[in-house]
Design a protein around this motif. Structure first.
Motif, PDB file in Angstrom:
ATOM      1  N   GLU A  69       0.834  -1.206   0.000  1.00  0.00           N
ATOM      2  CA  GLU A  69       0.000   0.000   0.000  1.00  0.00           C
ATOM      3  C   GLU A  69       0.873   1.263   0.000  1.00  0.00           C
ATOM      4  OE1 GLU A  69      -3.271  -0.053  -0.446  1.00  0.00           O
ATOM      5  OE2 GLU A  69      -3.155  -2.239  -0.498  1.00  0.00           O
ATOM      6  N   VAL A  70       1.942   1.246   0.776  1.00  0.00           N
ATOM      7  CA  VAL A  70       2.846   2.404   0.827  1.00  0.00           C
ATOM      8  C   VAL A  70       3.526   2.592  -0.522  1.00  0.00           C
ATOM      9  CG1 VAL A  70       4.969   3.295   1.858  1.00  0.00           C
ATOM     10  CG2 VAL A  70       3.207   2.296   3.313  1.00  0.00           C
ATOM     11  N   ALA A  73       1.041   4.062  -3.003  1.00  0.00           N
ATOM     12  CA  ALA A  73       0.395   5.321  -2.608  1.00  0.00           C
ATOM     13  C   ALA A  73       0.855   6.468  -3.495  1.00  0.00           C
ATOM     14  CB  ALA A  73       0.711   5.631  -1.153  1.00  0.00           C
ATOM     15  N   ARG A  74      -0.050   7.356  -3.756  1.00  0.00           N
ATOM     16  CA  ARG A  74       0.229   8.581  -4.519  1.00  0.00           C
ATOM     17  C   ARG A  74      -0.192   9.760  -3.646  1.00  0.00           C
ATOM     18  NH1 ARG A  74       3.042   6.766  -8.830  1.00  0.00           N
ATOM     19  NH2 ARG A  74       1.897   5.315 -10.127  1.00  0.00           N
ATOM     20  N   PRO A  75       0.721  10.293  -2.837  1.00  0.00           N
ATOM     21  CA  PRO A  75       0.346  11.370  -1.928  1.00  0.00           C
ATOM     22  C   PRO A  75      -0.151  12.605  -2.682  1.00  0.00           C
ATOM     23  CG  PRO A  75       2.616  10.675  -1.556  1.00  0.00           C
ATOM     24  CD  PRO A  75       2.111   9.949  -2.745  1.00  0.00           C
ATOM     25  N   ALA A  76      -1.173  13.221  -2.136  1.00  0.00           N
ATOM     26  CA  ALA A  76      -1.709  14.446  -2.719  1.00  0.00           C
ATOM     27  C   ALA A  76      -1.051  15.628  -2.030  1.00  0.00           C
ATOM     28  CB  ALA A  76      -3.216  14.492  -2.520  1.00  0.00           C
ATOM     29  N   GLY A  77      -1.060  16.733  -2.690  1.00  0.00           N
ATOM     30  CA  GLY A  77      -0.502  17.926  -2.081  1.00  0.00           C
ATOM     31  C   GLY A  77       0.539  18.563  -2.973  1.00  0.00           C
ATOM     32  N   LYS A  78       1.025  19.689  -2.508  1.00  0.00           N
ATOM     33  CA  LYS A  78       1.979  20.453  -3.286  1.00  0.00           C
ATOM     34  C   LYS A  78       3.393  20.017  -2.951  1.00  0.00           C
ATOM     35  CE  LYS A  78       2.784  25.175  -4.647  1.00  0.00           C
ATOM     36  NZ  LYS A  78       2.511  26.566  -4.404  1.00  0.00           N
ATOM     37  N   ARG A  79       4.208  19.872  -3.978  1.00  0.00           N
ATOM     38  CA  ARG A  79       5.605  19.503  -3.776  1.00  0.00           C
ATOM     39  C   ARG A  79       6.435  20.767  -3.612  1.00  0.00           C
ATOM     40  NH1 ARG A  79       7.009  14.044  -6.540  1.00  0.00           N
ATOM     41  NH2 ARG A  79       8.932  14.605  -5.526  1.00  0.00           N
ATOM     42  N   ARG A  87      12.136   9.265  -6.490  1.00  0.00           N
ATOM     43  CA  ARG A  87      11.337   8.305  -5.738  1.00  0.00           C
ATOM     44  C   ARG A  87      11.930   6.917  -5.932  1.00  0.00           C
ATOM     45  NH1 ARG A  87       5.872  10.019  -8.541  1.00  0.00           N
ATOM     46  NH2 ARG A  87       7.256   9.493 -10.244  1.00  0.00           N
TER      47      ARG A  87
END
Length: 131
Positions: A69-70, A73-79, A87
């Motif tokens: 799952e990790v 995962a595709r984290p949302a938010g601003k880089r 990655r």
């Protein structure tokens, strides 16, 4: 891994192997000859093989397991500004292409076949040694 880190690891590894083999730098024996004599593969090759083996394990892991799952995962938010950090997924893709010749589009399909993946990892060629 930076080139500086890579060279430091190789130097430390060869220092250890030279002591084990009882050879000094003055003897002018190539690193590849020492490794062959001791029957040891290069440390960085072993690390890369382990990383690729773990990738195959992750791909074959059943859904719902935390490591998978990790990984997916595709984290949302601003880089943050600047160059994006590499990655692990991108590193493994480039490693598989560079060392095994497997394109990114086929990587997951090949890694799902446990026997094929294991055979490819056993055949992982070492880079030519310069010293």
């Amino acid at each position: 891994m930076t080139e500086r880190t890579r060279s430091r690891i190789q130097a430390a590894e060869m220092g250890f192997l030279r002591r084990v083999a009882g050879v000094s730098l003055r003897d002018k024996v190539r690193s590849s000859v020492i490794r062959e004599g001791l029957g040891v593969e290069p440390l960085l090759l072993r690390v890369k093989r382990s990383q690729l083996r773990w990738f195959g394990h992750l791909v074959r892991m059943p859904p719902g397991h935390l490591p998978r799952e990790v990984f997916q995962a595709r984290p949302a938010g601003k880089r943050p500004r600047g160059r994006p950090r590499t990655r692990w997924r991108d590193y493994i893709s480039s490693l598989a292409w560079e060392r095994l010749g497997i394109p990114q589009s086929e990587l997951v399909d090949v890694a799902r076949e446990k026997k094929v993946w294991g055979t490819l990892l056993e055949l992982l060629p070492p880079r030519p040694d310069h010293g």
